[in-house]
Design an enzyme around this catalytic site. Structure first.
Site, PDB file in Angstrom:
ATOM      1  N   LYS A 209       0.985  -0.952  -0.376  1.00 35.67           N
ATOM      2  CA  LYS A 209      -0.304  -0.190  -0.134  1.00 35.67           C
ATOM      3  C   LYS A 209       0.816   1.002   0.077  1.00 35.67           C
ATOM      4  O   LYS A 209      -0.048   2.483  -0.392  1.00 35.67           O
ATOM      5  CB  LYS A 209      -0.753  -0.182   0.991  1.00 35.67           C
ATOM      6  N   THR A 210       2.185   1.193   0.793  1.00 33.94           N
ATOM      7  CA  THR A 210       3.269   2.429   0.431  1.00 33.94           C
ATOM      8  C   THR A 210       2.949   2.796  -0.857  1.00 33.94           C
ATOM      9  O   THR A 210       3.485   3.985  -1.206  1.00 33.94           O
ATOM     10  CB  THR A 210       4.521   2.404   1.440  1.00 33.94           C
TER      11      THR A 210
ATOM     12  N   GLU B 119      -2.538   6.578   1.986  1.00 32.27           N
ATOM     13  CA  GLU B 119      -2.552   4.807   2.510  1.00 32.27           C
ATOM     14  C   GLU B 119      -3.386   4.806   3.870  1.00 32.27           C
ATOM     15  O   GLU B 119      -3.259   5.207   4.945  1.00 32.27           O
ATOM     16  CB  GLU B 119      -1.372   4.742   2.501  1.00 32.27           C
TER      17      GLU B 119
END
Length: 482
Positions: A125-126, A169
């Site tokens: 996700k980052t 995020e």
């Protein structure tokens, strides 16, 4: 809502743990919008210099007096899950009746009025959020963003943009992403993690079900078709009426087959890192170049392209932005070299992440060996996934396993890095419980041509420069047999 875009509840915000990645990002955005920001942390950090320069009042050390000493009472106190009820500043805020907001609730307040894109998933996700942000910036859309890592391009983890879109995020670790109501939601994958909070794998998966319910009417859910759990969630959500009115589902991956999906046809690594992924959309095949190594990063890039398209950016411009993406700090970040030894640092702290990164590292190493200095993160995660970590680390040639970085957890009897080290096969393994001896051991192991990577979510990131200094002091790595 105040005229400057700062919600009334955040107009004078005090952030406990302001040096953390998520908290410092909120502080950056508030300061850029003209808010009054104060905060504290247990120790000084790199982010303090910037925040103080922008006007934040920051105390080192957490004491009730930090609240009392403020010229005016805070309109709210912001905390993360890591802040315990016994924290003296939190206790004082409650004594004085000051509203307390979770970090995600504060972020949700800052999103009001913007088109919101949230990137969720156990892994990636980052990087995906970062790729989407950089691609939108390349298209001159200037989104606001909040990311769990610093972009290499700007060195920042958050930004107040002039565009009316917000990219974030979305953290599932404590379920706090349920504070958001995205128009565009991406789920990269779902795999059991953070069981210290959720308790069971089923409970962990269930929080993603609630997340997709939060997608705004007319929005879109983007999932990886090759991840069984994420794909099944999307199918079930559409069939069982879990999605709001008009929410569409788009998929990407090798098994994506829908008319509006992106099918991945092929991935090939490039000699100088990065790779090219060939995709098909609506019958048209095209190549997308990614500057960071690893097939998993190519898949993250496709997710970012889909999300950017849904936010209204041109596909060709987005692809150019993704191709220029230089990575995120602590995501296979080059720290330097000593002679013929290259040293990198990576945040991977789950077995799937470790395995994916080591496969990418293997290509980058060429004919050299892959040496890993790995620090397990959390006692609960080490206990639950010791065998899986061992299998993943076996993809390296030589491994140093450190003791557990407990973070928010207290030590658990019988749980140490040895649980992993004792199970590793396929790679030569060393268990080193003394952190201060790790750099010396890594330098002892290193040979000319090696690619050495420090890996984990804790303070293992400090070791890269120490290893380089140790090697430099010896005149470089010793050749085999010396």
């Amino acid at each position: 809502m105040a005229e400057n875009g700062v919600p009334d509840v955040l107009r004078r915000a005090h952030l406990i743990g302001i040096g953390g990645a998520g908290m410092s990002g909120i502080a950056r955005i508030l300061l850029a919008r003209g808010g009054v920001v104060s905060g504290s942390d247990a120790k000084d950090s790199r982010s303090f210099l910037t925040l103080r320069a922008q006007g934040a009042e920051i105390a080192v050390g957490q004491r009730a007096e930090n609240i009392d000493a403020l010229a005016e009472p805070p309109s709210s106190v912001i905390v993360s899950t890591a802040i315990r009820d016994t924290n003296p500043e939190l206790a004082r805020a409650r004594e004085r009746g000051i509203p307390v907001l979770h970090r995600a609730e504060a972020l949700a307040e800052l999103m009001i009025g913007d088109t919101v894109a949230c990137i969720a998933g156990t892994h990636g996700k980052t990087s995906t959020t970062s790729m989407l942000t950089v691609a939108l910036q390349h298209c001159r859309l200037d989104p606001s963003f909040a990311i769990g890592g610093d972009l290499n391009e700007s060195g920042a983890n958050a930004h107040h943009g002039t565009g009316r879109m917000f990219v974030a995020e979305a953290d599932e670790s404590d379920g706090s992403f349920l504070a958001f109501e995205p128009t565009v939601a991406v789920i990269t994958n779902i795999e059991p993690d953070h069981l210290d909070h959720h308790g069971t794998a089923d409970a962990y998966s269930s929080v993603f079900v609630e997340f997709v319910r939060r997608i705004a009417p007319g929005g879109v859910l983007i999932v990886c078709a090759d991840d069984a759990a994420a794909n099944d969630l999307a199918t079930r959500a559409a069939a069982d009426g879990l999605l709001a009115d008009g929410v569409r589902v788009r998929r990407y991956g090798r098994t994506a087959t829908g008319d509006d999906d992106v099918r991945v046809l092929d991935y090939r690594p490039l000699p100088d890192d990065g790779g090219v992924v060939r995709v098909s959309l609506r019958g048209t095949e095209t190549d997308v170049q990614v500057a960071v190594p690893g097939e998993h990063m190519a898949f993250n890039a496709i997710a970012a392209l889909l999300a950017g398209e849904e936010l209204g950016a041109p596909a060709e411009c987005l692809a150019e932005g993704v191709a220029a993406f230089g990575g995120v700090r602590r995501r296979f970040e080059f720290k330097g070299r000593s002679g013929e030894v290259r040293v990198y640092d990576d945040y991977a702290h789950h077995p799937t992440e470790v395995a994916a990164q080591l496969r990418a590292v293997r290509h980058s190493a060429g004919d050299g060996r892959v040496v890993v200095v790995f620090q397990p993160h959390l006692y609960s995660r080490t206990k639950a996934f010791a065998a899986e970590f061992a299998n993943a680390l076996g993809l390296a040639d030589e491994v140093v396993v450190l003791d557990v970085f407990g973070a928010r957890e207290e030590p658990e009897p019988g749980v140490s890095g040895a649980l992993i080290a004792d199970r590793i096969t396929g790679a030569k393994c060393h268990y080193e419980p003394a952190f201060d001896r790790a750099a010396t051991l890594a330098a002892d192991i290193a040979r000319p041509g090696d690619l050495l990577v420090t890996m984990g979510a804790g303070d293992v990131t400090q070791l890269g420069p120490e290893i380089i200094r140790e090697l430099d002091g010896r005149g470089g790595a010793a050749a085999p047999g010396e």
